[in-house]
Design a protein around this motif. Structure first.
Motif, PDB file in Angstrom:
ATOM      1  N   THR A   1      46.577  43.052  35.556  1.00  0.00           N
ATOM      2  CA  THR A   1      45.878  42.061  35.198  1.00  0.00           C
ATOM      3  C   THR A   1      45.998  41.304  34.073  1.00  0.00           C
ATOM      4  O   THR A   1      46.603  41.933  32.959  1.00  0.00           O
ATOM      5  CB  THR A   1      44.415  42.621  34.974  1.00  0.00           C
ATOM      6  OG1 THR A   1      43.871  43.424  36.187  1.00  0.00           O
ATOM      7  CG2 THR A   1      43.173  41.718  34.475  1.00  0.00           C
TER       8      THR A   1
ATOM      9  N   ASP B   1      44.609  38.721  30.932  1.00  0.00           N
ATOM     10  CA  ASP B   1      43.314  38.148  30.526  1.00  0.00           C
ATOM     11  C   ASP B   1      43.596  36.936  29.633  1.00  0.00           C
ATOM     12  O   ASP B   1      44.371  36.876  28.865  1.00  0.00           O
ATOM     13  CB  ASP B   1      42.506  39.162  29.540  1.00  0.00           C
ATOM     14  CG  ASP B   1      42.093  40.349  30.174  1.00  0.00           C
ATOM     15  OD1 ASP B   1      41.442  40.139  31.408  1.00  0.00           O
ATOM     16  OD2 ASP B   1      42.199  41.746  29.756  1.00  0.00           O
TER      17      ASP B   1
ATOM     18  N   GLU C   1      47.607  41.718  28.372  1.00  0.00           N
ATOM     19  CA  GLU C   1      47.601  42.513  29.484  1.00  0.00           C
ATOM     20  C   GLU C   1      47.007  43.749  28.985  1.00  0.00           C
ATOM     21  O   GLU C   1      47.230  44.306  27.865  1.00  0.00           O
ATOM     22  CB  GLU C   1      49.092  42.936  29.689  1.00  0.00           C
ATOM     23  CG  GLU C   1      49.217  43.794  31.260  1.00  0.00           C
ATOM     24  CD  GLU C   1      48.776  45.167  31.118  1.00  0.00           C
ATOM     25  OE1 GLU C   1      48.076  45.798  31.951  1.00  0.00           O
ATOM     26  OE2 GLU C   1      49.195  45.705  29.966  1.00  0.00           O
TER      27      GLU C   1
ATOM     28  N   HIS D   1      46.243  40.042  39.033  1.00  0.00           N
ATOM     29  CA  HIS D   1      44.776  39.383  38.882  1.00  0.00           C
ATOM     30  C   HIS D   1      44.698  38.733  37.554  1.00  0.00           C
ATOM     31  O   HIS D   1      44.938  39.220  36.610  1.00  0.00           O
ATOM     32  CB  HIS D   1      43.816  40.725  39.049  1.00  0.00           C
ATOM     33  CG  HIS D   1      42.368  40.258  39.009  1.00  0.00           C
ATOM     34  ND1 HIS D   1      41.784  39.546  40.119  1.00  0.00           N
ATOM     35  CD2 HIS D   1      41.367  40.694  38.027  1.00  0.00           C
ATOM     36  CE1 HIS D   1      40.624  39.315  39.883  1.00  0.00           C
ATOM     37  NE2 HIS D   1      40.361  40.040  38.707  1.00  0.00           N
TER      38      HIS D   1
ATOM     39  N   ARG E   1      41.887  36.989  34.683  1.00  0.00           N
ATOM     40  CA  ARG E   1      40.519  37.231  34.190  1.00  0.00           C
ATOM     41  C   ARG E   1      40.292  36.032  33.256  1.00  0.00           C
ATOM     42  O   ARG E   1      41.303  36.109  32.254  1.00  0.00           O
ATOM     43  CB  ARG E   1      39.943  38.459  33.673  1.00  0.00           C
ATOM     44  CG  ARG E   1      40.059  39.659  34.886  1.00  0.00           C
ATOM     45  CD  ARG E   1      39.309  40.835  34.399  1.00  0.00           C
ATOM     46  NE  ARG E   1      40.319  41.621  33.334  1.00  0.00           N
ATOM     47  CZ  ARG E   1      40.375  42.721  32.952  1.00  0.00           C
ATOM     48  NH1 ARG E   1      39.322  43.486  33.645  1.00  0.00           N
ATOM     49  NH2 ARG E   1      40.704  43.389  31.941  1.00  0.00           N
TER      50      ARG E   1
ATOM     51  N   TYR F   1      41.735  36.132  41.131  1.00  0.00           N
ATOM     52  CA  TYR F   1      41.102  35.551  39.830  1.00  0.00           C
ATOM     53  C   TYR F   1      39.512  36.100  40.018  1.00  0.00           C
ATOM     54  O   TYR F   1      39.051  36.099  41.127  1.00  0.00           O
ATOM     55  CB  TYR F   1      41.379  34.230  39.512  1.00  0.00           C
ATOM     56  CG  TYR F   1      40.539  33.576  40.664  1.00  0.00           C
ATOM     57  CD1 TYR F   1      39.185  33.023  40.533  1.00  0.00           C
ATOM     58  CD2 TYR F   1      41.407  32.752  41.494  1.00  0.00           C
ATOM     59  CE1 TYR F   1      38.360  32.116  41.678  1.00  0.00           C
ATOM     60  CE2 TYR F   1      40.773  31.963  42.491  1.00  0.00           C
ATOM     61  CZ  TYR F   1      39.466  31.622  42.464  1.00  0.00           C
ATOM     62  OH  TYR F   1      38.790  30.757  43.485  1.00  0.00           O
TER      63      TYR F   1
ATOM     64  N   TYR G   1      35.162  42.447  35.465  1.00  0.00           N
ATOM     65  CA  TYR G   1      35.509  41.346  34.652  1.00  0.00           C
ATOM     66  C   TYR G   1      34.979  41.564  33.442  1.00  0.00           C
ATOM     67  O   TYR G   1      35.676  40.981  32.531  1.00  0.00           O
ATOM     68  CB  TYR G   1      34.479  40.316  35.635  1.00  0.00           C
ATOM     69  CG  TYR G   1      34.409  39.036  34.667  1.00  0.00           C
ATOM     70  CD1 TYR G   1      35.165  38.133  34.367  1.00  0.00           C
ATOM     71  CD2 TYR G   1      33.061  38.857  34.036  1.00  0.00           C
ATOM     72  CE1 TYR G   1      35.037  37.054  33.684  1.00  0.00           C
ATOM     73  CE2 TYR G   1      32.800  37.842  33.212  1.00  0.00           C
ATOM     74  CZ  TYR G   1      33.921  36.831  32.893  1.00  0.00           C
ATOM     75  OH  TYR G   1      33.536  35.750  32.181  1.00  0.00           O
TER      76      TYR G   1
ATOM     77  N   ARG H   1      37.374  42.323  30.307  1.00  0.00           N
ATOM     78  CA  ARG H   1      38.306  41.308  29.585  1.00  0.00           C
ATOM     79  C   ARG H   1      37.863  41.336  28.192  1.00  0.00           C
ATOM     80  O   ARG H   1      38.518  40.582  27.437  1.00  0.00           O
ATOM     81  CB  ARG H   1      38.127  39.955  30.409  1.00  0.00           C
ATOM     82  CG  ARG H   1      36.825  39.491  30.546  1.00  0.00           C
ATOM     83  CD  ARG H   1      36.762  37.988  30.783  1.00  0.00           C
ATOM     84  NE  ARG H   1      37.330  37.250  29.636  1.00  0.00           N
ATOM     85  CZ  ARG H   1      36.666  36.960  28.654  1.00  0.00           C
ATOM     86  NH1 ARG H   1      35.364  37.384  28.457  1.00  0.00           N
ATOM     87  NH2 ARG H   1      37.176  36.244  27.536  1.00  0.00           N
TER      88      ARG H   1
END
Length: 393
Positions: free
Chosen positions: A94, A96, A129, A172, A174, A195, A282, A285
């Motif tokens: 992921t 951010d 990350e 992914h 965010r 996303y 979510y 983040r």
């Protein structure tokens, strides 16, 4: 000598020139002496660069050199991910995205007044990350730009580097509502990225979720506890070429109501339970905001007080590299727990700002510490970690 006057002696590898006859027993300034050792100089040798010289140095940075520093942070981030996952990149990660206000107080280039924050500022973009807490990108921007300006290019720079190391990696993305823009959706969709972005509330969305909010209010009135309900549905703005999945959260508690939306292209979101799970992921983040707090308040990355924009960009990248070095040390199991969870100020007071004396002789260089200094075990552990430190190509 007794008590706090007793000294513990640490032998360091001598950097003396073979055959030299230099001899000195007078104590040297600790900070200056250690910096000279790091620069492969004798503690009592020629002085290091002065403050004006350092100022000239940071003003010499060119756009090409800044780009090399950005690529360095990206490559070291990939190496950190490999170290974290047994020597290879994980199957999925992921990223951010976030922007942070950086108040300015002078006449720096491109420092402009931002109406929302009510101040003159820069507006850096941060891409990090969450598992390694590595900052892949810190990009300095003028003070009045939109939060998402340049985020598509910076994101793809990181994505290309990751896919070069592992072509099948799933990524992914965010970001808050500042990044919930059509251009960001399109970039992610065109490049096979999933996303979850925050989405600003509007009158149409409020009408669509009136029933959900009413149920949350009724549940709170009945239970006297916070009610938190979710729904997911297909939604299309006039500017969108196709519908996208929107998750709504209706919350009611003693302080009032709270209505939030996120937009996502995750294929697994088909029910309120899926929406709740995706929304809870979510809001993680928020961890990226800790990186910005440590950068600005712990490592003083907001000290962008040079007149030239490029010099301030260079400063920001140096602070980012220092932040990543700290994260690499904190993430090692051999480091004591108090330091693994410690803020930058903890590292500064426990292992960096250390009272000591440097003594240089013909054969060796001695760093003398107080025998009853309480953080000696921490210092030893960090020293051992530093000797074996490896992070980056």
């Amino acid at each position: 000598m007794a008590g706090s006057r007793i000294w513990t002696t640490i032998r360091l590898q001598s950097t003396l020139i073979p055959g030299a006859t230099f001899f000195s027993r007078r104590p040297l300034h600790f900070s200056t002496g250690v910096h000279k050792l790091i620069a492969d100089r004798l503690p009592d040798g020629q002085p290091l660069a002065s403050q004006p010289t350092l100022s000239r140095f940071e003003n010499l940075a060119t756009p090409a050199e800044l780009q090399k520093l950005i690529d360095f942070n990206i490559l070291t981030g990939i190496e950190r991910l490999k170290q974290k996952h047994g020597g290879q990149l994980p199957a999925s990660i992921t990223l951010d995205l976030d922007a942070t206000d950086d108040p300015t107080h002078g006449h720096q280039q491109l420092t402009l007044f931002h109406g929302y924050y009510g101040q003159y500022q820069y507006f850096p973009l941060i891409i990090s990350e969450p598992t390694t807490k590595h900052v892949f990108v810190a990009w300095l921007r003028p003070g009045t730009v939109h939060a998402s300006l340049g985020a598509d290019d910076d994101l793809m720079r990181v994505v290309k580097a990751l896919r070069k190391a592992r072509p099948d990696i799933a990524i992914h993305v965010r970001g808050d509502a500042g990044f919930g823009q059509p251009r960001m959706y399109e970039v992610c969709e065109e490049n096979g990225l999933t996303y979850t972005f925050g989405f600003s509330t509007n009158a149409r969305l409020k009408r669509l979720t009136e029933g959900l909010m009413q149920r949350a209010v009724e549940e709170h009135e009945r239970t006297k506890k916070k009610a938190r309900l979710f729904d997911c549905f297909q939604y299309q703005c006039d500017s969108w070429p196709r519908p996208r999945t929107v998750i709504s959260k209706a919350e009611c508690h003693g302080g009032g109501t709270n209505l939030r939306f996120v937009v996502t292209n995750l294929p697994s979101v088909a029910s309120p339970a899926d929406g709740e799970r995706t929304y809870d992921d979510y809001i993680q983040r928020g961890e990226s905001e800790h990186r910005m707090d440590e950068l600005k308040n712990g490592l003083c990355a907001d000290r962008l007080s040079c007149h030239r924009f490029m010099a301030n960009f260079f400063r920001l990248l140096l602070h980012t590299a220092a932040m990543n070095l700290l994260n690499g040390a904190r993430d090692d199991p051999s480091v004591p727990a108090v330091l693994r969870v410690g803020q930058p100020c903890t590292w500064r007071t426990h292992v960096i700002k250390v009272a000591a004396v440097i003594v240089q002789s013909t054969r060796r260089i001695l760093v003398k510490l107080a025998a009853h200094w309480p953080w000696w075990p921490l210092y030893q552990a960090v020293g051992r970690r530093a000797l074996s430190f490896s992070c980056g190509p």
